[in-house]
Design an enzyme around this catalytic site. Sequence first.
Site, PDB file in Angstrom:
ATOM      1  N   GLY A 196      22.063   5.814  -5.414  1.00 15.41           N
ATOM      2  CA  GLY A 196      23.491   5.727  -5.132  1.00 15.41           C
ATOM      3  C   GLY A 196      23.744   4.859  -3.924  1.00 15.41           C
ATOM      4  O   GLY A 196      22.823   4.271  -3.344  1.00 15.41           O
ATOM      5  N   SER A 209      24.489   5.722  -0.947  1.00 12.53           N
ATOM      6  CA  SER A 209      24.005   6.239   0.325  1.00 12.53           C
ATOM      7  C   SER A 209      22.509   6.470   0.356  1.00 12.53           C
ATOM      8  O   SER A 209      21.960   6.806   1.396  1.00 12.53           O
ATOM      9  CB  SER A 209      24.724   7.558   0.654  1.00 12.53           C
ATOM     10  N   LYS A 229      15.372  12.588  -0.621  1.00 12.07           N
ATOM     11  CA  LYS A 229      16.444  11.603  -0.548  1.00 12.07           C
ATOM     12  C   LYS A 229      16.161  10.681   0.616  1.00 12.07           C
ATOM     13  O   LYS A 229      16.016  11.127   1.766  1.00 12.07           O
ATOM     14  CB  LYS A 229      17.806  12.282  -0.365  1.00 12.07           C
ATOM     15  N   ASP A 278      32.249  16.820  -0.563  1.00 19.87           N
ATOM     16  CA  ASP A 278      32.003  15.949  -1.710  1.00 19.87           C
ATOM     17  C   ASP A 278      31.544  16.768  -2.914  1.00 19.87           C
ATOM     18  O   ASP A 278      30.524  16.477  -3.520  1.00 19.87           O
ATOM     19  CB  ASP A 278      30.955  14.892  -1.346  1.00 19.87           C
TER      20      ASP A 278
END
Length: 975
Positions: A696, A698, A716, A826
């Site tokens: 993505g 980010s 991540k 989010d």
Amino acid sequence: MSKPPFSFALALLLNLFMFLSLQPFQVISQSFNTERSILLELKLRLGNPHSLQSWNSSSSPCDWPEITCAHNKVTGISLHNKNITEKIPATICDLHNLKSLDVSNNYISGEFPRILNCSKLEYLVLSQNYFVGPIPADIGQLSRLRHLDITTNNYSGDIPAAIGRLRELRYLSLVQNEFNGTWPVEICNLSNLEHLAMAYNDKLLHSTIPKELGALNKLKFLWMTDTNLIGGIPGSFNNLSRLEHLDLSFNNLNGSIPGGMLKLNNLANLYLYNNRLSGHIPWRIESFNLIDIDLSSNSLIGSIPEGLGKLQNLTSLSLFWNRLSGVVPPIIALIPSLKILRVFRNRLGGALPSELGILSNLEVLDISENQLSGPMPQHLCARGTLFALIASSNKLSGQVPKSLGDCGSLLILQLFNNSFSGEIPSGLWASSNLTSLMLNNNLFSGKLPGKLGSNLLSVEISNNRLSGPIPVGISSWVNIKEFKASNNLLSGKIPVALTSLPSLSTLLLDGNQFSGQLPSEIYTWNSLTTLNFARNQFSGPIPKAICSLPRLAFLDLSENQFSGQVPSELGHFNPNSLNLSSNNLSGKIPHQLEKWDYENSFSNNPKLCGNIPTLKRCSGSHKLPTKYLAMIIAFPIVGFVVIMSLCTFFMVRYYIKEKGRENLATRWKFTAYQKFNFTEDDILSNLKEDSLIGKGGSGMVYRVPINNSRECVAVKRILINDRKLDKNLEKQFTAEAQILGSIRHANIVKMLCTISSESSKLLVYEYMENQSLDKWLHSKKRASSSTSSTQYAVLDWPKRRQIAIGAAQGLRYMHEDCYNSIIHRDVKSSNILLDSQFKAKIADFGLAKMLTKQEESGTTSDLLGSFGYIAPERVYTRKANEKMDVYSYGVVLLELTTGREAIEGNENKNLAEWAWKHLEDEKPIEEALDGEIMEQCYREEMIRVFKLGLRCTGKEPSARPHMKEVVSILGRLGH
């Protein structure tokens, strides 16, 4: 007998005095012991909860935090939010001086507690529990009761008439229960009542508002949203002279608004939206304390009364979705306190008052879907407070004022479907705060800018007269999600820079004058769902890379000059919508596409053949030309050379990486938040490109095996562009990571540790086998990668229900049960992950966005969220709160019930707006539900969850439920 000495007599008198004087203290001590014994017995009956650990036999009850005393007697007990699950025993009434009892926000089930013998009780709060059954018919025994709150329970049946005997009652809240009978007119006997709340009891039988309600002349607060009211508003309401707050929204009221209602001097909030009220708005308005008026979604006619301009304290005026005509009165623009003016979807005409924005701190102006004409007022942002300007679908003309380009506070600008002309102010393109720019269907001219504001997510400029090429500087549009520029005069080639936009999900460039071949680099559009290049002059082959886009669902390359064969990879692509018609394509189409879904996808390509009606049949095999035979022979040789070159390259690269590993390892900082059985090196050594499972704007997510076993973690990786990361931002990241690392909840993904360096941060989470809810709901509608081994079947309703409950429980814990409340910021279906048993867990708390948002000052309160899930008030405030999470969660409920995507409305509506429009148009809810799973036995459940999704996505934050209510409602499903 001799007389006793004087000293003996004196001593006797003193002892007698001491005995008599100590007698009251002994009584008090005995009373204390009795009350302490009762309370300790109560604690035992409640399961000895840890939250009551201060209750012990060695201290006075008056020293316990949950106990209130007066004159050394227990008068109040507050057990709010103590995780109590056991029933309240009748022995609590042995506390003969008990006046106040609060057991709210617990998990108590069963019937109404047996407390009718608490004869002195004045304050009773049972809200936010799981009580069931009817309210006792003899509740009138609590004759001293002044405050009764049973909000958000499962009480059913009739509301008993005996409530009308509680003559001392000042406060009565029956909100959000399962009452399915009538509500008694005897409530109107409560002459001392000041607060009456009965909202969200949509199972009550249809009833009119009794005229006797107007006799409650002490009433200040009346809230009856969604209670199945019918008929008109009685004229007796004009007698409610002390009324401050009136909310009768979401009912089926009809008739006109009583003229005297707007003469109530104390009225501050008037909410009558979503009814069927008709007639004119009363023109004589004398309720000068009004600060908020919402008469939207009715059938009101006539003009906007100029009397509204006298309301000098008015901050918000909502008259949208009516049939109002005439002009916007200039006097409205002179209200100094006015912040929000929403009059969209009416029949208003004429020019807008030029005074708008000069005197008031205008924040939101929504005048869309009217017949307004003339220019846009020049000074709308004179005070620098305007957040949202929505003036679409009118007859406005002239140039957009340059002052709007200089409006630093502006977040949303929607001017589509008008007749604006001239160039788009350069300040709008460069605005640092603007998130949505919708200017389609106008007469704008000029060229595209080389640079775009850093927060702009959506640009819609279709159906204008913009010309020239796409600038190379478009690579700076890093956050753009939607770029719609259909039907302009844009020309030139598609620059490679356009393929570098990581978040782009929709790209519409159809109906322009583009030419040349498509760049092969389009394989980088990993977020793209919609691509339309129709009606241009593109040529050359269709790039095979277009078939590797993992989320692409809609592809239109029609009416161009593409040539060559249809790539065989397109057969594995299987998009929802495919159009390659009217080109120069040749050869046989992939056999996977020879089905009726695509029978019109290849028409008007004379050299194409295939087994579908619109194409000619392919003939038998032919001998290959000599040049093709030569290519076949040469291919293995070229392939061998390429493979050897690649092997050499990767061996050199591996050698360099291994040489630098020792120095690299010393630059990583390892911070653990939970216990685990792996090391820093286990993560770093297994972080390989072939383990990438998500990507993505980010960061990238990897599936990393540990300890050479089947056990995995999710990692991540956030790349930091600015290696000199601000120290305050670094501290904040560390602080928030510690908070999230300390969370222990079954419905929140565990963050195990962080591994940081100058250039990147690794967030290590538990691995979720079934990945995201988003993939299970929507992957069949999107193009899946040909290399993907995961098959996403249709989720049945029981699993969807389980997921909805799990996600709600996770959010409830974050909002209400954490020591410091956590706002997710989010919430969306791709951030709800599923384990092997489809248990839902909330993930991705915005840390990645915080670190990659270089333009922000380091606070996460300014983060916007994801398109389609953003609460409408996000344009009014920069500060995130729980109700914004609730809105986003409501969108997830609508996804679960309808099967639609969050941005799958029509051209200008997201899913929430589409669902509300479906309701406003009085269409059957069944038509909105996901047809693939709507079995009859689950129909009612799905309807209830759909309605809950509507409540969660209500325009007004105050009307949305808290997550505790949501969990309670969902918990009743399936029983």
